[in-house]
Design an enzyme around this catalytic site. Sequence first.
Site, PDB file in Angstrom:
ATOM      1  N   LYS A 163     141.163   1.723   7.705  1.00  0.00           N
ATOM      2  CA  LYS A 163     142.279   2.288   8.474  1.00  0.00           C
ATOM      3  C   LYS A 163     143.556   2.315   7.651  1.00  0.00           C
ATOM      4  O   LYS A 163     144.346   3.256   7.732  1.00  0.00           O
ATOM      5  CB  LYS A 163     142.496   1.479   9.760  1.00  0.00           C
ATOM      6  CG  LYS A 163     141.277   1.371  10.666  1.00  0.00           C
ATOM      7  CD  LYS A 163     140.855   2.712  11.211  1.00  0.00           C
ATOM      8  CE  LYS A 163     139.788   2.568  12.288  1.00  0.00           C
ATOM      9  NZ  LYS A 163     138.496   2.072  11.743  1.00  0.00           N
TER      10      LYS A 163
ATOM     11  N   ARG B  10     130.468  12.939  21.126  1.00  0.00           N
ATOM     12  CA  ARG B  10     130.397  11.800  22.047  1.00  0.00           C
ATOM     13  C   ARG B  10     131.346  12.077  23.202  1.00  0.00           C
ATOM     14  O   ARG B  10     132.515  12.402  22.987  1.00  0.00           O
ATOM     15  CB  ARG B  10     130.793  10.504  21.343  1.00  0.00           C
ATOM     16  CG  ARG B  10     129.761  10.035  20.331  1.00  0.00           C
ATOM     17  CD  ARG B  10     130.287   8.925  19.465  1.00  0.00           C
ATOM     18  NE  ARG B  10     131.360   9.412  18.609  1.00  0.00           N
ATOM     19  CZ  ARG B  10     132.049   8.632  17.767  1.00  0.00           C
ATOM     20  NH1 ARG B  10     131.780   7.348  17.694  1.00  0.00           N
ATOM     21  NH2 ARG B  10     132.996   9.139  17.008  1.00  0.00           N
TER      22      ARG B  10
ATOM     23  N   SER C   1     126.604   6.519  12.162  1.00  0.00           N
ATOM     24  CA  SER C   1     125.354   6.524  12.923  1.00  0.00           C
ATOM     25  C   SER C   1     125.187   7.773  13.780  1.00  0.00           C
ATOM     26  O   SER C   1     126.058   8.626  13.858  1.00  0.00           O
ATOM     27  CB  SER C   1     125.288   5.276  13.810  1.00  0.00           C
ATOM     28  OG  SER C   1     126.363   5.277  14.727  1.00  0.00           O
TER      29      SER C   1
ATOM     30  N   GLU D 251     135.483  -1.545  12.324  1.00  0.00           N
ATOM     31  CA  GLU D 251     134.631  -0.427  12.705  1.00  0.00           C
ATOM     32  C   GLU D 251     133.700  -0.885  13.823  1.00  0.00           C
ATOM     33  O   GLU D 251     133.507  -2.069  14.054  1.00  0.00           O
ATOM     34  CB  GLU D 251     133.798   0.048  11.501  1.00  0.00           C
ATOM     35  CG  GLU D 251     134.604   0.411  10.271  1.00  0.00           C
ATOM     36  CD  GLU D 251     135.484   1.621  10.470  1.00  0.00           C
ATOM     37  OE1 GLU D 251     135.183   2.441  11.360  1.00  0.00           O
ATOM     38  OE2 GLU D 251     136.481   1.754   9.740  1.00  0.00           O
ATOM     39  N   GLY D 252     133.091   0.094  14.517  1.00  0.00           N
ATOM     40  CA  GLY D 252     132.050  -0.238  15.474  1.00  0.00           C
ATOM     41  C   GLY D 252     132.444  -0.132  16.935  1.00  0.00           C
ATOM     42  O   GLY D 252     131.619  -0.349  17.814  1.00  0.00           O
TER      43      GLY D 252
ATOM     44  N   LYS E 160     145.609  -0.014  15.632  1.00  0.00           N
ATOM     45  CA  LYS E 160     144.264  -0.121  15.061  1.00  0.00           C
ATOM     46  C   LYS E 160     144.184  -1.247  14.034  1.00  0.00           C
ATOM     47  O   LYS E 160     144.917  -1.252  13.047  1.00  0.00           O
ATOM     48  CB  LYS E 160     143.868   1.197  14.375  1.00  0.00           C
ATOM     49  CG  LYS E 160     143.647   2.354  15.332  1.00  0.00           C
ATOM     50  CD  LYS E 160     143.050   3.543  14.601  1.00  0.00           C
ATOM     51  CE  LYS E 160     142.563   4.612  15.566  1.00  0.00           C
ATOM     52  NZ  LYS E 160     141.841   5.688  14.856  1.00  0.00           N
TER      53      LYS E 160
ATOM     54  N   GLU F 299     139.327   9.276  12.733  1.00  0.00           N
ATOM     55  CA  GLU F 299     139.042   8.392  11.612  1.00  0.00           C
ATOM     56  C   GLU F 299     137.986   9.038  10.727  1.00  0.00           C
ATOM     57  O   GLU F 299     137.336  10.016  11.105  1.00  0.00           O
ATOM     58  CB  GLU F 299     138.544   7.030  12.097  1.00  0.00           C
ATOM     59  CG  GLU F 299     137.229   7.082  12.858  1.00  0.00           C
ATOM     60  CD  GLU F 299     136.805   5.714  13.373  1.00  0.00           C
ATOM     61  OE1 GLU F 299     137.456   4.712  13.021  1.00  0.00           O
ATOM     62  OE2 GLU F 299     135.811   5.662  14.124  1.00  0.00           O
TER      63      GLU F 299
ATOM     64  N   ASN G  45     134.638   7.852   8.712  1.00  0.00           N
ATOM     65  CA  ASN G  45     133.670   6.767   8.578  1.00  0.00           C
ATOM     66  C   ASN G  45     132.937   6.873   7.246  1.00  0.00           C
ATOM     67  O   ASN G  45     132.309   7.901   6.968  1.00  0.00           O
ATOM     68  CB  ASN G  45     132.645   6.831   9.720  1.00  0.00           C
ATOM     69  CG  ASN G  45     133.293   6.716  11.084  1.00  0.00           C
ATOM     70  OD1 ASN G  45     133.543   5.629  11.571  1.00  0.00           O
ATOM     71  ND2 ASN G  45     133.589   7.861  11.695  1.00  0.00           N
TER      72      ASN G  45
ATOM     73  N   ARG H  46     131.180  10.533   8.095  1.00  0.00           N
ATOM     74  CA  ARG H  46     131.405  11.278   9.330  1.00  0.00           C
ATOM     75  C   ARG H  46     132.900  11.259   9.625  1.00  0.00           C
ATOM     76  O   ARG H  46     133.502  10.201   9.752  1.00  0.00           O
ATOM     77  CB  ARG H  46     130.637  10.671  10.507  1.00  0.00           C
ATOM     78  CG  ARG H  46     130.561  11.622  11.722  1.00  0.00           C
ATOM     79  CD  ARG H  46     129.936  10.964  12.931  1.00  0.00           C
ATOM     80  NE  ARG H  46     130.805   9.949  13.488  1.00  0.00           N
ATOM     81  CZ  ARG H  46     130.404   8.706  13.817  1.00  0.00           C
ATOM     82  NH1 ARG H  46     129.148   8.341  13.645  1.00  0.00           N
ATOM     83  NH2 ARG H  46     131.267   7.843  14.315  1.00  0.00           N
TER      84      ARG H  46
END
Length: 477
Positions: free
Chosen positions: A270, A416, A86, A333-334, A329, A79, A81, A63
Site C-alpha cells: 500500500k 466481486r 486469487s 492483504e486478504g 489502509k 489496489e 495485487n 490483479r
Amino acid sequence: MKAFNTLVDRVAADEDYLTATLSKTAQHDAFTGRLLQVLHDTAAARQMTRAAGVPEVVLGVHRSDYMLDAPTGGFLQVELNTIAASFACLSTITTQMHHYNIGRLAAAAARQQYRSNSRDSSSAAQQLLSTDRLPSNTAMPGICRALAAAVRAAGGDNAVMVMIVQPGERNAYDQQWLQHILWAEHGINTVRLTLAQIPEQLVLQPAAGQPDNKQLVFKGSGVPVGLVYYRAGYTPNDYSTEREWEARALIESSSACKCPSVAYQLAGSKKVQQDLASPGVIEKFMGQEQGPAVRQLFAGLWSLDNPTDPKTAAVIQDAIQYPDRYVLKPQREGGGNNLYGEDLVKALQDGLTAGGEGLAAYILMQRIVPPPQRTVFVRSGAWLEEESLSELGIYGTYLRVNDEVMINEEVGHLVRTKTSSSNEGGVAAGYAVLDSPLLAKPGEGLLPQQLDGGNDGATGWGAAGGVLAVAKAILGQ
C-alpha cells in the site's frame, strides 16, 4: 494491464527505491520490516547467482482492482495485487456459468414469444441481456501458460512447481484448477507445501559445474523446483514462527523463479502504491508518455509518514471531520483490514495522541463511490435480493528472462459483488460473491441513472434494477 505489469517489474528491480520508500513504514509495521529484511539479507546470494551467469527468471501474476466512481464516471484503482492474486480459475468458470444461464434465459423467452406470437418489453430486454455482452474470460489458461513457461525457463523440463498454501487452506478449489491445467495441458506437476514444510522438504544444492547456482531441490530425490508460486505468505499470520521466515529466505536465495519475489511483493504494498501517485514518481518509472495514462487511474492517496507536515495535517483533519470520504489502509492483504468511519477516526486520533509517528504504518485513500444496483445473491443454496456494489479485477501475467520480456499479457478478469452496506470486498473472507461484467452503453437504459447520460426514451432498466430488472422482464415477472 500491460503497463501495470511493467511498472511492478521496474519498481521491484529498484531495491534502493523500495528501501527508501518503505524504511519509515518498516519502523512501525513489523511485517513490512521483516520482508524488507529478507530482501536485504538475500541480496548477496542473489548477486552471486547473477554473477555466475544463471538466467534471472522473473514472473508476476498480478490483479489490478478497480471500482466505478459515480461522481467522476470513471474507473479508479483500489489496489494492485502482486501476491496470491486469487479466483482466476473460479472467475473463469463463473463467466462460463453466466454465459450458459443467459443463453438458457434467452432461449426460454424466445419459446414464450413464439407460443404467444407477441412482442412486448421482453423483446427489448433480450437484446440487452445477450451472451454477446459477456466479455470472454481466459484468466485460468492465461495464468497457467505463464506458470508453465516460468517453471521450464528456470528449472528445465523435469522441474516441478511448488505452490505455497496456508495450513487448512480454504481456497483449495480455485488452486486445484491451476494444478489440473498445469498437468493436463503442460505436463507439469505441482507440489503443495506450507511455508513451515519448506525446510523439511527442500534444500539448496549447487548445480553441476556451477557452485554459485543454488538450485532449490527436493531432499532425497533431487527433483528441481522451477517455480515457487505463493498462494500464502501475504499476511503475518502465515509466519507464526521463525521457521516460516527461514523458509522465505531459503527460497529467495535460490535460483528458482519466485512468484512473487520479496521485491515484487513489496512493490505491491500500500505504501508503494501511495508513493507512486506522488508528483513525478510514476513518470520516473514509466516515462512521460505512459506515466500520465497510468496516473489517471489513481484515486487520491496520501502519505502519513509526517503528520506535522501542513498538507498531511490538513488531510488528516479533513478525514477526521469527514470520514466517509476516506479509507485508512494498513500494509495488509486478504480483506478485512481497512478502517472506515468511526474506526478510521479513532485510529487517526489515537495515532496523533501517541505522537503521530505510528501513522506511518498506514496510508490514507480517497473512498471510491460506486453506483449501487439491485442484485440477487446466491450463497449456500439460498438467494437474497439486495442493493449491491461491484469491484472489477483485471489479471495480468509478466515473464522476464534476464532483459528479455517473454510474456506481458492481460489474461482475464474478476468481478466481486457485495451488498452496498459492506465496506470490504473479499470473497474468501466472506464479504462478496463472484460475478461477471455485462457490457452496456450510455443511453441504452441498462446503466444506473448516474451513468446513463442521454437515455432518450429507452426503457429505464437502470432505475428499475439494471440487469436484474431486464431478467425479470424476460421472465415476465
